[in-house]
Design a protein around this motif. Structure first.
Motif, PDB file in Angstrom:
ATOM      1  N   MET A 115       0.630  -1.370  -0.014  1.00 29.88           N
ATOM      2  CA  MET A 115      -0.044  -0.082   0.025  1.00 29.88           C
ATOM      3  C   MET A 115       0.771   1.198  -0.005  1.00 29.88           C
ATOM      4  SD  MET A 115      -2.613   1.410   3.049  1.00 29.88           S
ATOM      5  CE  MET A 115      -1.217   1.372   4.054  1.00 29.88           C
ATOM      6  N   GLU A 116       1.820   1.270   0.890  1.00 23.39           N
ATOM      7  CA  GLU A 116       2.859   2.481   0.834  1.00 23.39           C
ATOM      8  C   GLU A 116       3.834   2.640  -0.426  1.00 23.39           C
ATOM      9  OE1 GLU A 116       4.967   3.058   4.652  1.00 23.39           O
ATOM     10  OE2 GLU A 116       2.981   3.117   5.898  1.00 23.39           O
ATOM     11  N   ARG A 117       4.145   1.415  -0.805  1.00 22.00           N
ATOM     12  CA  ARG A 117       5.080   1.440  -1.877  1.00 22.00           C
ATOM     13  C   ARG A 117       4.496   1.947  -3.266  1.00 22.00           C
ATOM     14  NH1 ARG A 117       6.543  -3.834  -0.385  1.00 22.00           N
ATOM     15  NH2 ARG A 117       8.743  -3.801   0.942  1.00 22.00           N
ATOM     16  N   THR A 118       2.968   1.558  -3.457  1.00 16.46           N
ATOM     17  CA  THR A 118       2.535   2.338  -4.432  1.00 16.46           C
ATOM     18  C   THR A 118       1.743   3.400  -4.422  1.00 16.46           C
ATOM     19  OG1 THR A 118       0.272   0.942  -3.837  1.00 16.46           O
ATOM     20  CG2 THR A 118       1.991  -0.385  -5.353  1.00 16.46           C
ATOM     21  N   GLY A 119       1.719   3.830  -3.146  1.00 10.82           N
ATOM     22  CA  GLY A 119       0.955   5.099  -2.962  1.00 10.82           C
ATOM     23  C   GLY A 119      -0.425   5.006  -2.689  1.00 10.82           C
ATOM     24  N   LEU A 120      -0.697   3.789  -2.389  1.00 11.68           N
ATOM     25  CA  LEU A 120      -2.447   3.565  -2.440  1.00 11.68           C
ATOM     26  C   LEU A 120      -2.874   4.255  -1.266  1.00 11.68           C
ATOM     27  CD1 LEU A 120      -4.830   1.906  -3.455  1.00 11.68           C
ATOM     28  CD2 LEU A 120      -4.075   0.097  -2.168  1.00 11.68           C
ATOM     29  N   ASP A 121      -2.189   4.219  -0.061  1.00 14.96           N
ATOM     30  CA  ASP A 121      -2.613   4.981   1.161  1.00 14.96           C
ATOM     31  C   ASP A 121      -2.889   6.366   0.781  1.00 14.96           C
ATOM     32  OD1 ASP A 121       0.078   5.411   0.617  1.00 14.96           O
ATOM     33  OD2 ASP A 121       0.394   5.485   2.873  1.00 14.96           O
ATOM     34  N   ASN A 122      -2.113   7.074   0.012  1.00 17.05           N
ATOM     35  CA  ASN A 122      -2.595   8.595  -0.514  1.00 17.05           C
ATOM     36  C   ASN A 122      -3.770   8.721  -1.304  1.00 17.05           C
ATOM     37  OD1 ASN A 122      -1.802  11.228  -0.717  1.00 17.05           O
ATOM     38  ND2 ASN A 122      -0.858  10.667  -2.797  1.00 17.05           N
ATOM     39  N   LEU A 123      -3.897   7.626  -2.046  1.00 13.51           N
ATOM     40  CA  LEU A 123      -5.283   7.620  -2.954  1.00 13.51           C
ATOM     41  C   LEU A 123      -6.448   7.519  -1.954  1.00 13.51           C
ATOM     42  CD1 LEU A 123      -3.773   5.692  -6.134  1.00 13.51           C
ATOM     43  CD2 LEU A 123      -4.270   7.995  -5.798  1.00 13.51           C
ATOM     44  N   MET A 124      -6.368   6.604  -0.985  1.00 12.14           N
ATOM     45  CA  MET A 124      -7.445   6.296  -0.225  1.00 12.14           C
ATOM     46  C   MET A 124      -7.848   7.457   0.569  1.00 12.14           C
ATOM     47  SD  MET A 124      -7.268   2.299   0.712  1.00 12.14           S
ATOM     48  CE  MET A 124      -5.766   2.155   1.491  1.00 12.14           C
ATOM     49  N   LEU A 125      -6.892   7.785   1.186  1.00 10.50           N
ATOM     50  CA  LEU A 125      -7.013   9.068   1.919  1.00 10.50           C
ATOM     51  C   LEU A 125      -7.448  10.301   1.336  1.00 10.50           C
ATOM     52  CD1 LEU A 125      -3.676   8.863   4.149  1.00 10.50           C
ATOM     53  CD2 LEU A 125      -6.078   8.827   5.099  1.00 10.50           C
ATOM     54  N   HIS A 126      -7.294  10.589  -0.010  1.00  7.49           N
ATOM     55  CA  HIS A 126      -7.779  11.609  -0.698  1.00  7.49           C
ATOM     56  C   HIS A 126      -9.183  11.365  -0.969  1.00  7.49           C
ATOM     57  CE1 HIS A 126      -4.054  13.486  -1.135  1.00  7.49           C
ATOM     58  NE2 HIS A 126      -4.411  14.470  -2.082  1.00  7.49           N
ATOM     59  N   GLU A 127      -9.477  10.262  -1.400  1.00  5.55           N
ATOM     60  CA  GLU A 127     -11.029   9.679  -1.780  1.00  5.55           C
ATOM     61  C   GLU A 127     -11.671  10.067  -0.540  1.00  5.55           C
ATOM     62  OE1 GLU A 127     -13.570   5.958  -3.636  1.00  5.55           O
ATOM     63  OE2 GLU A 127     -11.437   5.688  -3.166  1.00  5.55           O
ATOM     64  N   ALA A 128     -11.256   9.419   0.587  1.00  3.81           N
ATOM     65  CA  ALA A 128     -12.090   9.483   1.797  1.00  3.81           C
ATOM     66  C   ALA A 128     -12.493  10.865   2.308  1.00  3.81           C
ATOM     67  CB  ALA A 128     -11.390   8.778   3.016  1.00  3.81           C
ATOM     68  N   PHE A 129     -11.486  11.628   2.312  1.00  7.31           N
ATOM     69  CA  PHE A 129     -11.694  12.991   2.567  1.00  7.31           C
ATOM     70  C   PHE A 129     -12.568  13.837   1.793  1.00  7.31           C
ATOM     71  CE2 PHE A 129      -8.574  12.090   5.809  1.00  7.31           C
ATOM     72  CZ  PHE A 129      -9.037  12.824   6.884  1.00  7.31           C
ATOM     73  N   GLN A 130     -12.446  13.355   0.222  1.00  4.15           N
ATOM     74  CA  GLN A 130     -13.486  14.154  -0.466  1.00  4.15           C
ATOM     75  C   GLN A 130     -14.818  13.798  -0.131  1.00  4.15           C
ATOM     76  OE1 GLN A 130     -12.875  16.263  -2.975  1.00  4.15           O
ATOM     77  NE2 GLN A 130     -10.551  16.234  -3.024  1.00  4.15           N
ATOM     78  N   ASN A 131     -15.055  12.828   0.563  1.00  2.98           N
ATOM     79  CA  ASN A 131     -16.609  12.333   1.018  1.00  2.98           C
ATOM     80  C   ASN A 131     -16.683  12.582   2.331  1.00  2.98           C
ATOM     81  OD1 ASN A 131     -17.151  11.234  -1.746  1.00  2.98           O
ATOM     82  ND2 ASN A 131     -15.658   9.768  -1.293  1.00  2.98           N
ATOM     83  N   LEU A 132     -16.030  13.261   3.145  1.00  2.00           N
ATOM     84  CA  LEU A 132     -16.315  13.506   4.483  1.00  2.00           C
ATOM     85  C   LEU A 132     -16.582  15.362   4.702  1.00  2.00           C
ATOM     86  CD1 LEU A 132     -13.608  11.355   6.318  1.00  2.00           C
ATOM     87  CD2 LEU A 132     -16.066  11.017   5.903  1.00  2.00           C
ATOM     88  N   PRO A 133     -17.426  15.603   4.086  1.00  2.00           N
ATOM     89  CA  PRO A 133     -17.657  17.143   4.031  1.00  2.00           C
ATOM     90  C   PRO A 133     -17.434  17.913   5.258  1.00  2.00           C
ATOM     91  CG  PRO A 133     -19.838  16.184   3.267  1.00  2.00           C
ATOM     92  CD  PRO A 133     -18.895  14.952   3.482  1.00  2.00           C
ATOM     93  N   ASN A 134     -17.999  17.162   6.408  1.00  2.00           N
ATOM     94  CA  ASN A 134     -18.131  18.062   7.597  1.00  2.00           C
ATOM     95  C   ASN A 134     -17.171  17.574   8.525  1.00  2.00           C
ATOM     96  OD1 ASN A 134     -20.837  19.008   6.936  1.00  2.00           O
ATOM     97  ND2 ASN A 134     -21.629  17.200   7.102  1.00  2.00           N
ATOM     98  N   CYS A 135     -16.338  16.909   8.158  1.00  2.00           N
ATOM     99  CA  CYS A 135     -14.836  16.455   9.035  1.00  2.00           C
ATOM    100  C   CYS A 135     -14.448  17.871   9.379  1.00  2.00           C
ATOM    101  CB  CYS A 135     -14.078  15.757   8.189  1.00  2.00           C
ATOM    102  SG  CYS A 135     -12.704  15.156   9.545  1.00  2.00           S
ATOM    103  N   GLU A 136     -14.010  18.204  10.733  1.00  2.00           N
ATOM    104  CA  GLU A 136     -13.464  19.245  11.112  1.00  2.00           C
ATOM    105  C   GLU A 136     -12.431  19.046  12.236  1.00  2.00           C
ATOM    106  OE1 GLU A 136     -16.740  21.194  12.642  1.00  2.00           O
ATOM    107  OE2 GLU A 136     -16.573  20.200  14.727  1.00  2.00           O
ATOM    108  N   GLY A 137     -11.978  17.639  12.473  1.00  2.71           N
ATOM    109  CA  GLY A 137     -10.989  17.471  13.409  1.00  2.71           C
ATOM    110  C   GLY A 137     -10.140  16.255  12.969  1.00  2.71           C
TER     111      GLY A 137
END
Length: 414
Positions: A115-137
């Motif tokens: 996951m880290e070698r391929t940067g998949l963690d980066n992609l997953m975090l970006h996808e997740a936060f795009q769909n968490l519009p009210n996350c504030e912390g």
């Protein structure tokens, strides 16, 4: 007589508040109407703040939650590092059971490395936060903190597949780097243009001592500081072993980041080492404007090195917490007197020395000083009187000892 389904949503919500998790689940499975009426309490109780290990399994769960109808109810995300090396032999796991556990752990770790070698963690975090519009912390922490519960995604999986008594989740696994999780997560929040109000980093002093310092994301455009311009709380554990190196000025990263947080009101600084903290403390406080609250933990400084940055905040600072600070020059009596005379505090928390007893070593002229720690807190309008009582009651020969005799008992934190 009205049935449960016919009750208004407010009453169903009140009932759901008092139900244990298993009963709340059964209530929601009864019918679509009760599911809808209890949905608010369900999300408030179980999805307002979620905790995840930094692993492929847990980040997959984060993405799935964000893509579901639950995503818009998530207000805070906590991420923690990995587990320690498993100890199988000492617990009597041999033969087939041992081989099964080791095989599962090997597959799990390979997934995480890939996951880290391929940067998949980066992609997953970006996808997740795009769909968490009210996350504030956002919080980053390790499992040595006792209140990191078993409801985190990742830990429950270990308990099922490996066994709770085998993997020590209170010790960080050396492969994982908190700095990577920190940087990628903040970059993902920035890319999603979230309105982040607080960022907290809490790690034990045994973790990250040999790791790179935290790398703060830079805005994609120089003037695009939307995400962290709303930040009001920033608490961070600082690995001061990396803060002032010539080839990697990580202290500059902190000050640049703080310059992009005009609404910051609470700054918390916890040093992983007592030494070489004065310059870091001075520069970070100087980079923070309009602070109303300041927390300082674990420093070995002089009285002036402690107070000069604090006194510059006099126009706005109203709350001060000092814990684990040792003065090598100056006295605490003088500290309290200067805070009394030059600040306008309304709340103060101090880790004080409760008692000091000189103990002579047998056959030598050396003297050891035993001290017990007491937390003192005052929150009210008569701060000058309280600080004056500290100044008058604490009598010390070295600036770090003394007696609290004579201080009003209500000021002690039990």
């Amino acid at each position: 007589m009205s049935s449960l389904v016919e009750l208004p949503s407010e009453l169903i919500d009140a009932i759901a508040t008092s139900l244990p998790s298993s009963d709340l689940l059964n209530l929601r499975l009864t019918c679509a109407e009760l599911d809808a009426k209890s949905f608010h309490q369900f999300t408030e109780g179980y999805f307002r703040a979620k905790q995840f290990m930094y692993s492929r399994y847990a980040l997959d769960a984060l993405v799935e939650i964000s893509k579901s109808r639950l995503g818009r109810y998530v207000r805070a995300v906590s991420l923690g590092p990995e587990f320690s090396q498993p100890d199988l032999t000492d617990r009597g796991h041999m033969g087939e059971a041992r081989n099964r556990i080791l095989e599962w752990l090997k597959e799990y770790e390979n997934d995480n490395r890939q996951m880290e070698r391929t940067g998949l963690d980066n992609l997953m975090l970006h996808e997740a936060f795009q769909n968490l519009p009210n996350c504030e912390g956002i919080e980053f922490r390790d499992y040595s903190l006792a209140d990191y519960g078993t409801d985190s995604f990742g830990e429950a999986s270990f308990n099922r597949n490996v066994g709770q008594d085998i993997v020590n989740l209170r010790e960080p696994y050396p492969f994982r780097s908190l700095s990577r999780a920190f940087t990628l997560t903040l970059e993902a929040a920035q890319a999603a243009r979230l309105w982040i109000k607080w960022v907290i980093v809490q790690v034990a002093d045994t973790y990250e001592l040999c790791r790179p310092a935290l790398e703060f994301p830079r805005p994609p455009k120089e003037l695009d500081t939307f995400t962290f311009s709303h930040l009001r709380v920033f608490k961070v554990s600082i690995n001061n072993g990396y803060a002032q190196t010539a080839e990697d000025d990580s202290l500059r990263r902190y000050t640049d980041f703080l310059a992009r947080t005009p609404q910051l009101r609470l700054l918390g600084l916890s040093f992983l080492s007592y030494y070489d903290t004065a310059e870091i403390f001075n520069r970070l406080v100087s980079a923070s404007k309009n602070l109303t609250e300041l927390e300082v933990i674990s420093m070995y400084v002089s009285e002036d090195e402690l107070l000069e940055p604090i006194l510059r905040l006099a126009p706005t600072l109203r709350s001060l917490r000092i814990s684990g600070v040792i003065l090598h020059t100056g006295t605490w009596q003088s500290v309290y007197g200067r805070l009394r005379d030059d600040m306008r505090l309304t709340k103060i928390e101090i880790e004080c020395v409760e008692d000091v007893n000189p103990i002579s070593y047998l056959g030598t002229d050396k003297v050891a000083r035993y001290s017990g720690q007491t937390e003192i807190c005052y929150d009210g309008p008569d701060m000058k009187h309280f600080l004056n009582s500290l100044t008058n009651c604490i009598v010390s020969t070295d600036g770090n000892g003394g007696s609290l005799t004579g201080i009003d008992p209500r000021y002690f934190v039990v």
